[in-house]
Design a protein around this motif. Structure first.
Motif, PDB file in Angstrom:
ATOM      1  N   PHE A 278       0.824  -1.347  -0.035  1.00  0.00           N
ATOM      2  CA  PHE A 278       0.131  -0.042   0.057  1.00  0.00           C
ATOM      3  C   PHE A 278       0.738   1.304  -0.011  1.00  0.00           C
ATOM      4  N   GLU A 279       1.975   1.015   0.644  1.00  0.00           N
ATOM      5  CA  GLU A 279       2.934   2.366   0.864  1.00  0.00           C
ATOM      6  C   GLU A 279       3.523   2.710  -0.494  1.00  0.00           C
ATOM      7  N   ASP A 280       4.081   1.478  -0.994  1.00  0.00           N
ATOM      8  CA  ASP A 280       4.597   1.831  -2.443  1.00  0.00           C
ATOM      9  C   ASP A 280       3.651   2.171  -3.410  1.00  0.00           C
ATOM     10  N   PHE A 281       2.342   1.746  -3.351  1.00  0.00           N
ATOM     11  CA  PHE A 281       1.436   2.202  -4.313  1.00  0.00           C
ATOM     12  C   PHE A 281       1.106   3.522  -4.106  1.00  0.00           C
ATOM     13  N   ASN A 282       0.937   4.050  -2.803  1.00  0.00           N
ATOM     14  CA  ASN A 282       0.403   5.365  -2.550  1.00  0.00           C
ATOM     15  C   ASN A 282       1.890   6.400  -2.855  1.00  0.00           C
ATOM     16  N   THR A 283       2.970   5.915  -2.837  1.00  0.00           N
ATOM     17  CA  THR A 283       4.073   6.791  -3.248  1.00  0.00           C
ATOM     18  C   THR A 283       4.571   6.679  -4.507  1.00  0.00           C
ATOM     19  N   GLY A 284       3.688   6.156  -5.407  1.00  0.00           N
ATOM     20  CA  GLY A 284       3.959   6.110  -6.911  1.00  0.00           C
ATOM     21  C   GLY A 284       5.009   5.294  -7.356  1.00  0.00           C
ATOM     22  N   LYS A 285       5.391   4.189  -6.561  1.00  0.00           N
ATOM     23  CA  LYS A 285       6.409   3.220  -7.111  1.00  0.00           C
ATOM     24  C   LYS A 285       5.998   2.201  -8.004  1.00  0.00           C
ATOM     25  N   PHE A 286       4.549   1.990  -8.257  1.00  0.00           N
ATOM     26  CA  PHE A 286       3.960   1.172  -9.213  1.00  0.00           C
ATOM     27  C   PHE A 286       4.026   1.790 -10.704  1.00  0.00           C
ATOM     28  N   GLY A 287       4.739   2.915 -10.915  1.00  0.00           N
ATOM     29  CA  GLY A 287       4.931   3.576 -11.961  1.00  0.00           C
ATOM     30  C   GLY A 287       3.601   4.356 -12.424  1.00  0.00           C
ATOM     31  N   TYR A 288       3.336   4.661 -13.695  1.00  0.00           N
ATOM     32  CA  TYR A 288       2.339   5.514 -14.120  1.00  0.00           C
ATOM     33  C   TYR A 288       1.688   4.918 -15.303  1.00  0.00           C
ATOM     34  N   LEU A 289       0.288   5.008 -15.287  1.00  0.00           N
ATOM     35  CA  LEU A 289      -0.455   4.690 -16.471  1.00  0.00           C
ATOM     36  C   LEU A 289      -1.657   5.567 -16.800  1.00  0.00           C
ATOM     37  N   GLU A 290      -1.583   6.222 -17.967  1.00  0.00           N
ATOM     38  CA  GLU A 290      -2.686   7.073 -18.128  1.00  0.00           C
ATOM     39  C   GLU A 290      -4.167   6.435 -18.069  1.00  0.00           C
ATOM     40  N   ASP A 291      -4.857   7.096 -17.503  1.00  0.00           N
ATOM     41  CA  ASP A 291      -6.608   6.769 -17.388  1.00  0.00           C
ATOM     42  C   ASP A 291      -7.148   6.512 -18.721  1.00  0.00           C
TER      43      ASP A 291
END
Ligand code: MN
Length: 291
Positions: A278-291
């Motif tokens: 959850f922490e990694d997701f909330n701090t953007g560590k999963f990268g970026y994907l346009e909606d």
């Protein structure tokens, strides 16, 4: 070799929507008899039984969301689905194709009806499975396998009974194209009326069937379309006999027997790893994907 008996024939519970594009019956794990551990390493199965979606200008589906610690496997029986993820994986799958997405350390992805299919509308029928990853592979880099119907292993049965289509694992020496992180089989018995096939997997492999089309007898028990047949772990062999032209999804896997700490889109081994996800997701560590 002993006969593997039937533990339960499960009738689908009422469907629910995942996003606005997947109208699914859940079999694993929300049914009490089929919790996450019972079918280890298969930890979730949602089935969008054949359903007509009317035309829509805006593709229906599920927006950007994360996963970590396992694989999502989508099998298309009717309709077309598009997938894009933050590791660059993506593609469109249609009838007979399989999308095998290894989230592992983490991806963002979105899953939608393909654009043209959305515009025209049509029958949609899919399975989505979550396959758990062994602890030592949960933080591997993400991966993506787009598997076409023409890539599948095919074993023709005797006497016009039909064929076994192998996505993963093997059937009598015919191997499937999917690469897996633990020993498992994912196959379709495509049987003509009266056709019969015997499967044999180690007794401790957790094994279940989903009747996609038609109706069959598993050993001596009837199972109709959209019913899920959970097999006991008391033998190796069982028989599927088609009472009409039928398609049956066959799942069998060696249990990982590792602790599960799961919440929403994350499936880890400990609470600490879950909090980290959850922490990694909330701090953007999963990268970026346009909606
Ligand atoms: Mn997903």
């Amino acid at each position: 070799m002993a006969t593997r008996s039937i533990e339960a024939v499960v009738t689908p519970r009422p469907p629910h929507y995942v996003g606005d594009g997947f109208r699914v019956h859940n079999f694993i794990p929300s049914d009490q008899r089929l919790n996450m551990i019972r079918m280890d390493p298969f930890i979730m199965l949602d089935y969008n039984a054949r359903f007509y979606f009317p035309p829509s200008e805006k593709p229906r589906g599920v927006g950007v969301h994360p996963h970590r610690g396992f694989e999502t496997v989508t099998i298309a029986y009717a309709g077309k689905v598009a997938h894009h993820d933050s590791s660059g994986g993506g593609g469109v799958i249609g009838e007979g194709d399989v999308q095998w997405m290894t989230a592992a350390s983490g991806v963002l992805h979105k899953e939608y009806h393909e654009e043209q299919f959305s515009k025209e509308g049509g029958d949609f029928q899919m399975v989505q499975l979550w396959v758990n990853l062994p602890a030592k592979h949960k933080m591997d880099p993400p991966g993506y396998q787009g598997i076409k119907a023409s890539d599948m292993g095919r074993h023709t049965l005797h006497d016009g009974a039909g064929e076994v289509e192998v996505i993963a694992g093997d059937f009598r020496g015919t191997a499937g194209p999917a690469k897996t992180f633990s020993p498992l089989h994912m196959q379709h018995a495509r049987l003509n009326a009266g056709g019969e096939v015997e499967f044999e997997f180690p007794a401790h492999f957790n094994t279940a069937l989903l009747v996609i089309e038609g109706s069959v007898q598993v050993n001596d028990r009837n199972a109709d379309a959209s019913q899920f047949v959970l097999m006991a772990n008391n033998g190796e062999r069982f028989t599927i006999r088609a009472t009409e032209k039928s398609v049956v999804l066959v799942l069998s896997g060696e249990p990982l027997r590792e602790p599960i700490a799961a919440h929403g889109p994350f499936v880890m081994n400990s609470r600490e790893e879950l909090i980290q996800a959850f922490e990694d997701f909330n701090t953007g560590k999963f990268g970026y994907l346009e909606d």
